[in-house]
Design an enzyme around this catalytic site. Structure first.
Site, PDB file in Angstrom:
ATOM      1  N   GLU A   1      11.009  -0.555  12.953  1.00 23.43           N
ATOM      2  CA  GLU A   1      10.996  -1.761  13.793  1.00 23.43           C
ATOM      3  C   GLU A   1      12.357  -2.447  13.756  1.00 23.43           C
ATOM      4  O   GLU A   1      12.805  -3.014  14.747  1.00 23.43           O
ATOM      5  CB  GLU A   1       9.858  -2.694  13.340  1.00 23.43           C
ATOM      6  CG  GLU A   1       8.500  -2.116  13.729  1.00 23.43           C
ATOM      7  CD  GLU A   1       7.364  -2.419  12.783  1.00 23.43           C
ATOM      8  OE1 GLU A   1       7.470  -3.354  11.971  1.00 23.43           O
ATOM      9  OE2 GLU A   1       6.341  -1.701  12.851  1.00 23.43           O
TER      10      GLU A   1
ATOM     11  N   HIS B   1      13.491   0.168   8.251  1.00 28.15           N
ATOM     12  CA  HIS B   1      12.202   0.295   8.938  1.00 28.15           C
ATOM     13  C   HIS B   1      12.436   0.548  10.423  1.00 28.15           C
ATOM     14  O   HIS B   1      13.348  -0.008  11.029  1.00 28.15           O
ATOM     15  CB  HIS B   1      11.354  -0.966   8.723  1.00 28.15           C
ATOM     16  CG  HIS B   1       9.930  -0.740   9.104  1.00 28.15           C
ATOM     17  ND1 HIS B   1       9.521  -0.752  10.418  1.00 28.15           N
ATOM     18  CD2 HIS B   1       8.841  -0.445   8.360  1.00 28.15           C
ATOM     19  CE1 HIS B   1       8.213  -0.477  10.458  1.00 28.15           C
ATOM     20  NE2 HIS B   1       7.783  -0.282   9.218  1.00 28.15           N
TER      21      HIS B   1
ATOM     22  N   GLY C   1       1.153   1.816  13.403  1.00 26.43           N
ATOM     23  CA  GLY C   1       0.353   0.839  14.138  1.00 26.43           C
ATOM     24  C   GLY C   1      -0.419   1.419  15.300  1.00 26.43           C
ATOM     25  O   GLY C   1      -0.951   0.689  16.131  1.00 26.43           O
TER      26      GLY C   1
ATOM     27  N   ASN D   1       3.543  -3.467   3.464  1.00 26.80           N
ATOM     28  CA  ASN D   1       4.545  -4.133   4.296  1.00 26.80           C
ATOM     29  C   ASN D   1       3.799  -5.072   5.232  1.00 26.80           C
ATOM     30  O   ASN D   1       3.180  -4.622   6.188  1.00 26.80           O
ATOM     31  CB  ASN D   1       5.345  -3.081   5.076  1.00 26.80           C
ATOM     32  CG  ASN D   1       6.332  -3.717   6.046  1.00 26.80           C
ATOM     33  OD1 ASN D   1       6.552  -4.923   6.013  1.00 26.80           O
ATOM     34  ND2 ASN D   1       6.904  -2.890   6.914  1.00 26.80           N
TER      35      ASN D   1
ATOM     36  N   GLU E   1       8.169   7.584   7.785  1.00 27.07           N
ATOM     37  CA  GLU E   1       7.238   6.894   8.687  1.00 27.07           C
ATOM     38  C   GLU E   1       7.479   7.387  10.118  1.00 27.07           C
ATOM     39  O   GLU E   1       8.362   6.856  10.818  1.00 27.07           O
ATOM     40  CB  GLU E   1       7.460   5.381   8.624  1.00 27.07           C
ATOM     41  CG  GLU E   1       7.212   4.780   7.266  1.00 27.07           C
ATOM     42  CD  GLU E   1       6.885   3.288   7.370  1.00 27.07           C
ATOM     43  OE1 GLU E   1       5.824   2.893   6.882  1.00 27.07           O
ATOM     44  OE2 GLU E   1       7.672   2.540   7.970  1.00 27.07           O
TER      45      GLU E   1
HETATM   46  P1  13P Z   1       0.703   0.777   9.866  1.00 29.21           P
HETATM   47  O1  13P Z   1       0.095   1.119   8.548  1.00 29.21           O
HETATM   48  O2  13P Z   1       0.169  -0.492  10.451  1.00 29.21           O
HETATM   49  O3  13P Z   1       0.697   1.922  10.816  1.00 29.21           O
HETATM   50  O4  13P Z   1       2.275   0.450   9.572  1.00 29.21           O
HETATM   51  C1  13P Z   1       3.000   1.331   8.815  1.00 29.21           C
HETATM   52  C2  13P Z   1       4.311   0.711   8.534  1.00 29.21           C
HETATM   53  O5  13P Z   1       5.105   0.486   9.414  1.00 29.21           O
HETATM   54  C3  13P Z   1       4.608   0.340   7.143  1.00 29.21           C
HETATM   55  O6  13P Z   1       5.947  -0.012   6.980  1.00 29.21           O
END
Ligand code: 13P
Length: 249
Positions: free
Chosen positions: A96, A94, A172, A9, A166
């Site tokens: 976010e 997601h 992140g 992603n 997740e």
């Molecule tokens: P990271 O691997 O940067 O932690 O992000 C995970 C993510 O949100 C994938 O959709």
């Protein structure tokens, strides 16, 4: 049989030139893999990515879509539009999008239905926040997220669903769920699915883990019985790291 999948992603990263560069690096790395490999560039780069990766083992997928087919939804993109350029898989839910764009369970259920109506495959994301885990509510939160957005689906529709757990606190942050924490949650998700739709269906749904997956930890996480692959953010922006993760299977 459920599939092993590693999907990158890219989020809101990489302009046209950076996308072209990363894709040519990925093409140099690609080898026959046990896992299905996917990348999700930004909307502006989907057409170019599809062209560049025609006849390749890497599938180009979208990060989001709207539930309507067309109309007065400024700034949005529909399933029909994605399909028309050869994109057949979309990430929905997601964290976010949930946190910054107010996407809730009801809206996500509409997006899921719209994607399925166009025969798209969905990588459906969900996961608890840190306070949910600290208060012991992580399973209840995840159960609500998948039930509200997905449990109206028929058994047949589940053939087009990939789940991606997740935990928000691991995205992140460099802090990964431990392999055991991932396994425990994935087993819980599969059990919840089995209670609703039977063990056979539950056994056939791929459940990916996402949240700070790196070459150094991918192997241990992917070795867990109910972890069928990963949704990779930061590490997917580097071709070598991404394929180290793909090859962790
Ligand atoms: P990271 O691997 O940067 O932690 O992000 C995970 C993510 O949100 C994938 O959709």
């Amino acid at each position: 049989m459920r599939k092993q999948i590693v999907a990158g992603n890219w989020k809101m990263n990489n302009d046209l030139k950076q996308t072209q560069t990363l894709i040519s690096e990925l093409k140099n790395q690609v080898q026959t893999s046990m896992a299905e490999v996917m990348i999700a560039p930004t909307f502006t780069n989907l057409v170019g990515a599809c062209d560049a990766l025609q006849n390749s083992e890497i599938e180009v997928i979208a990060q989001n879509m709207h539930f309507a087919e067309n109309g007065a939804y400024t700034g949005e993109v529909s399933a029909t539009m994605l399909k028309s350029i050869g994109v057949n898989t979309v990430i929905l839910g997601h964290s976010e999008r949930r946190a910054y764009f107010n996407e809730n369970d009801e809206l996500l259920a509409k997006k899921v239905d719209a994607a399925l109506a166009k025969n798209m495959r969905i990588i459906f994301c969900f996961g608890e926040e840190l306070q949910d885990r600290n208060s012991g509510h992580h399973e209840a939160v995840v159960e609500r997220q998948i039930k509200k957005a997905l449990f109206h689906l028929s058994g047949e529709a589940w053939g087009s669903i990939v789940l991606a757990y997740e935990p928000v606190w691991a995205i992140g942050t460099g802090e990964t769920a431990s392999p055991d924490q991932a396994q425990d949650m994935h087993a819980f998700i599969r059990k919840t699915l089995a209670e609703e739709h039977g063990q056979d269906l539950a056994n056939n749904v791929s459940i990916l883990y996402g949240g700070s997956v790196k070459p150094a930890n991918a192997n241990e996480i992917f070795s867990k019985a109910d972890v069928d692959g990963g949704l990779i953010g930061g590490a997917a922006l580097n071709a070598e790291h991404f394929f180290d993760i793909v090859n962790a299977f």
